[in-house]
Design an enzyme around this catalytic site. Structure first.
Site, PDB file in Angstrom:
ATOM      1  N   GLU A  66     -10.971 -35.348  30.211  1.00 22.26           N
ATOM      2  CA  GLU A  66     -12.332 -35.862  30.222  1.00 22.26           C
ATOM      3  C   GLU A  66     -13.040 -35.607  31.549  1.00 22.26           C
ATOM      4  O   GLU A  66     -14.261 -35.611  31.615  1.00 22.26           O
ATOM      5  CB  GLU A  66     -12.351 -37.364  29.908  1.00 22.26           C
ATOM      6  CG  GLU A  66     -11.850 -38.262  31.020  1.00 22.26           C
ATOM      7  CD  GLU A  66     -10.340 -38.166  31.196  1.00 22.26           C
ATOM      8  OE1 GLU A  66      -9.858 -38.406  32.306  1.00 22.26           O
ATOM      9  OE2 GLU A  66      -9.654 -37.816  30.225  1.00 22.26           O
TER      10      GLU A  66
ATOM     11  N   ASP B  44     -36.033  -4.275  44.472  1.00 30.07           N
ATOM     12  CA  ASP B  44     -37.262  -3.775  45.068  1.00 30.07           C
ATOM     13  C   ASP B  44     -36.936  -3.291  46.475  1.00 30.07           C
ATOM     14  O   ASP B  44     -35.932  -3.706  47.069  1.00 30.07           O
ATOM     15  CB  ASP B  44     -38.299  -4.900  45.103  1.00 30.07           C
ATOM     16  CG  ASP B  44     -39.670  -4.401  45.530  1.00 30.07           C
ATOM     17  OD1 ASP B  44     -39.924  -3.199  45.371  1.00 30.07           O
ATOM     18  OD2 ASP B  44     -40.457  -5.213  46.022  1.00 30.07           O
TER      19      ASP B  44
ATOM     20  N   VAL C  46      -5.704 -40.683  25.947  1.00 27.41           N
ATOM     21  CA  VAL C  46      -6.517 -40.769  27.156  1.00 27.41           C
ATOM     22  C   VAL C  46      -5.987 -39.836  28.240  1.00 27.41           C
ATOM     23  O   VAL C  46      -6.736 -39.141  28.932  1.00 27.41           O
ATOM     24  CB  VAL C  46      -6.563 -42.220  27.675  1.00 27.41           C
ATOM     25  CG1 VAL C  46      -7.271 -42.286  29.027  1.00 27.41           C
ATOM     26  CG2 VAL C  46      -7.292 -43.107  26.679  1.00 27.41           C
TER      27      VAL C  46
END
Length: 885
Positions: A286, A328, A281
């Site tokens: 995580e 543009d 863990v």
């Protein structure tokens, strides 16, 4: 819908809706909004909060934690079980809150880029949000618009509509205002209707709205933006794959630790299993995926505040690697606010301030300019609606007190040929002095080819080669000043009739009107900043090459040695020739949609990440082709916005550079957060491996690892993700998109910094172990590792030392540090919590040792950074010039 609905006259439709061609009144519109509700399509079935909450428990981490809780319960450690389930619950609540916030964020972004509609109400032309359109509104459509409701066509001007969202057919459909025969209805040929979600590709029309929202043919089809809502970004996918591989490696390490604990340390099997699971863990990052999501979400919100609405999260990652911006000109590099400058008529070139209405040629020139235009202005309100070029023409009339709407009502438009980018002309038919007259404006090169006569005060004369050369030379001199030039002509017709493009010939040439779209003041700095950041800016425009080059030189795009090419020249080049000249071409003029795609493709062949800007229907293919398609939020059509991955709400080139800086910063922050998480996890793994190999007592209880990994880790990692942009980002070349996020240098830093923290942690463990108390040793190791990782959050804020970064530039890092310290202090000193987290009482000496050892790795890392700063002359830091909020 019934057959009779289509097979009826326009007047019958209006009668049924109780409206008129002058539009609804404001009161009636408000009443119908209450009756029919807002004009919104269903946005799909959203997950309930309960479902989202339950989905938080599907994660691999949760499975491992649940196993750990069960083992803890079986081993009689009910306190650990309570802690684990409390952490699981807290994690699920935080995940649910994050989902709800993300949904609200998406809604706000959709609102910023949602279409607007032009309607007639109370006889006036208005622009309103699409959701305010109600049945009975008179809707005005033109090329580039997204149809926001179903409607019956009242007046049609060569309207063509793409209905692929409804039928799946990609070809545009011709529309008519006529009632259609019943046999056509049976075939579904509903050519007198337009439908919500379809795109106007040609012409224009006046439409009475018949149904909105859920009452339309599209009904429950989700909006275009929903398609990207659930899609994971490439970075998230890469990190998920990395996490899975890392999990396999860590689980293998945990098996080794379990075996060593049982056979060398003679720890009970259940305790050894519990410890191995807890180590898994602690080691699996995580929080990485959620932190990446949070950082990306924060980044998109910041960009939205800076006028860049991100539709696709992939754009955030790609922005950091952009090396070419194809921009543009109009409205992006310039102000998109055309101002009339000079006119040419009757052989004379004069400024607009010296306009002489007593001159027949100049008076006729202004008449054509006002009648062959659709723009309107409101001098009192200071507003205008229409194309900026046409607004400039109307402004000439305003300067003489001529109200365009009144003038147009005196000379009503009888027929028209809408502007077309292929013809480069627009023509309208009026009766002037009872003679049907075709008034035309457009590009000079096309107009001169079709003009056989010229209007002068001496009468209408044949167009000679000498006159033609004089007009061409005048146009060239105006274009070299960066002016846009429109030509005007007319032709008398024998009678009022439907027009065809063959009518646009045998013109009487009247004159020229020139105008300027001045460069945005910030464009010059933005182009310079882009160049400093290794980003090449290329201008792609439909304007004349001379005009485009003049503007490009003013803003810094075109330099000595650069090349400007027109579309016809591009057609003559092979791909090999284009590839050879590509690095030197700075301006592309008179280009078609196919040319834009080819330009983007040429840069991509060279391995460059390309951003392309556009606002028109014909820009959509190139926006899709580019890595980052950027649409104009103000002047852009709905077609271009749909094709783009980013929308500029201010139509400003400088905003693109800001977005690139933010994209680079977000990527850097994610890498720094990864460095923080993995170096801290590495320290924990090294400590456990060392203790197992040396047959020492376990340095951490399972609840210690849970506390570190799920509480004190997340706060600094999120704070690192919110580090502000710095000027140094523009002094670096664009990121190589093929480079993995975990490259060699990052892995070296992770291992070396993790080793430093592990050494300090085990030193604290040995100091506690000397007293003979395993619990005290574990407490000192736990406190040192936790505090060291909190200090380490400052190291991971950036590559420079903290003295260059400054403490105050990221207030979140300070808040995360003190928040983590408070949590640690609560665990160590609050009665009840210290029992729950299995910590021993600490003396003042031991607290001092913990603080000193925890700070030592950060001290060493900062000393190395200071030396590196001096050796490499680290760049000036502080917020980036263009990215200040």
């Amino acid at each position: 819908m019934s057959e009779t609905f289509f097979n009826r006259s326009a007047q019958e439709t209006l009668d049924e809706l109780h409206t008129s061609p002058s539009g609804l009144s404001t009161a009636e519109a408000e009443s119908r909004t209450k009756t029919f509700g807002p004009n919104k399509l269903s946005e799909g079935r959203k997950k309930s909060v309960a479902v989202v909450f339950l989905e938080q428990f599907k994660d691999l981490l949760v499975v491992i934690l649940t196993i750990a809780a069960i083992i803890s319960l079986l081993s009689g450690e009910s306190e650990s079980t309570i802690v684990i389930f409390a952490v699981l619950l807290l994690n699920a609540v935080l995940g649910t809150v994050q989902y709800v916030k993300a949904e609200k964020s998406l809604e706000s972004l959709k609102a910023m880029s949602s279409p607007v509609a032009r309607v007639i109400r109370d006889g006036a032309r208005l622009e309103i949000p699409s959701q305010e359109v109600v049945p009975g509104d008179i809707l005005l459509l033109e090329a580039g618009d997204l149809v926001v409701a179903d409607g019956r066509i009242l007046e049609n001007f060569s309207l063509k509509v793409n209905e692929s969202s409804l039928t799946g057919e990609s070809e545009s459909v011709d529309k008519t205002a006529d009632a259609i025969p019943s046999e056509k209805v049976a075939l579904g040929d509903q050519i007198n209707m337009v439908f919500s979600g379809s795109l106007v590709t040609y012409g224009r029309a006046t439409v009475v709205v018949t149904s909105t929202g859920m009452g339309t043919e599209l009904g429950k089809i989700a909006s275009l933006m929903n398609q990207t809502q659930q899609r994971k970004t490439p970075l998230q996918t890469s990190l998920d794959n990395f996490s899975k591989k890392l999990a396999v490696i860590i689980l293998a390490v945990c098996v080794v630790v379990f075996m060593l604990s049982v056979f060398r340390s003679h720890m009970p099997v259940l305790d050894s299993l519990m410890f191995a699971v807890a180590l898994a863990v602690a080691a699996i990052p995580e929080a990485l995926s959620s932190i990446v999501t949070i950082v990306l979400a924060m980044g998109t919100q910041k960009m939205a505040r800076q006028n860049a609405v991100i539709k696709d999260l992939k754009a955030v990652e790609s922005l950091g690697a952009v090396s070419v911006i194809c921009s543009d000109k109009t409205g992006t590099l310039t102000q998109n606010r055309m101002c009339p400058q000079k006119i040419y008529a009757d052989g004379r070139l004069t400024s607009c301030e010296d306009y002489d209405l007593t001159n027949d040629a100049q008076r006729l020139l202004l008449k054509i300019a006002l009648l062959a235009s659709d723009a309107t202005t409101d001098e009192n309100a200071g507003t205008s609606i229409g194309d900026p070029t046409e607004v400039a023409l109307v402004q000439i009339g305003d300067s003489f007190g001529i109200e365009e709407s009144t003038y147009r009502s005196q000379h009503p438009r009888l027929r028209e040929l809408p502007f077309d980018s292929d013809r480069k002309l627009m023509s309208t038919l009026h009766e002037l002095e009872k003679v049907p007259t075709l008034l035309t404006k457009g590009a000079l090169d096309v107009m001169l080819e079709r003009s056989n006569w010229i209007y002068t005060t001496d009468g209408i004369l044949p167009m000679t080669d000498e006159k033609r050369s004089e007009i061409i030379n005048t146009n060239r001199s105006l274009s070299e000043e960066g002016l846009r030039v429109l030509a005007f002509a007319y032709r008398e017709l024998p009678g009022v009739r439907d027009l065809s493009i063959e009518d646009e010939n045998d013109f009487v040439f009247v004159g020229l009107i020139s105008m300027i779209d001045p460069p945005r003041p910030e464009s010059v700095q933005a182009v310079a900043d882009a160049k400093r950041g290794g980003i090449r800016t290329v201008m792609i425009t439909g304007d004349h090459k001379i005009t485009a080059t003049a503007i490009a030189r003013q803003v810094g795009i075109f330099e000595d040695g650069d090349i400007a090419v027109e579309g016809v020249e591009l057609d003559a080049m092979t791909d090999a020739e284009l590839d050879e000249k590509l690095p030197r071409i700075s301006v592309y003029a008179r280009v078609s949609p196919e040319h834009k795609i080819r330009i983007v493709d040429a840069w991509q062949r060279q391995g460059r990440i390309v951003s392309m800007t556009g606002d028109g229907v014909n820009d959509a293919p190139a926006l899709k082709k580019a890595d980052i398609g950027v649409a104009m939020g103000i002047t852009g059509t709905e077609v271009s916005k749909d094709a783009a991955s980013m929308i500029l709400t201010d139509d400003n080139f400088a905003t693109i550079v800001k977005a690139v800086i933010n994209g680079r910063n977000i990527y850097a922050n994610i890498k720094n957060a990864i460095q923080f998480l993995l170096s801290g996890n590495t320290a924990g793994i090294l400590c456990v491996l060392y203790a197992s190999l040396m047959a020492l007592p376990v340095p951490f209880a399972p609840v210690h690892l849970l506390f570190i990994n799920l509480l004190t880790d997340s706060l600094p990692a999120i704070a690192i993700g919110m580090e502000p942009s710095r000027r140094g980002l523009l002094n670096q070349p664009p990121r190589n998109p093929k480079e993995p996020i975990l490259n060699g240098s990052l892995l070296k830093r992770i291992v070396s910094q993790g080793l430093l923290i592990a050494v300090a942690t085990m030193a604290a463990f040995y100091l506690g172990h000397q007293t003979g108390s395993a619990m005290l040793a574990s407490t000192m190791a736990f406190a040192t590792l936790t505090l060291a990782r909190l200090f380490h959050g400052f190291n991971c804020r950036g590559d420079e030392s903290i003295f260059r970064l400054k403490f105050g530039t990221n207030k979140y890092s300070l808040m995360a540090f003190f928040g983590g310290v408070l949590l640690l202090a609560a665990v160590l000193f609050i009665p009840g919590l210290n029992t729950l987290f299995l910590v021993a009482p600490l003396s003042m000496t031991q607290i001092g040792q913990i603080i000193l050892l925890a700070f030592l790795p950060t001290l060493i890392i900062q000393i190395v950074k200071v030396i590196t700063d001096r050796q490499h002359g680290s760049v000036v830091t502080g917020k980036a010039t263009l990215s200040d909020d």
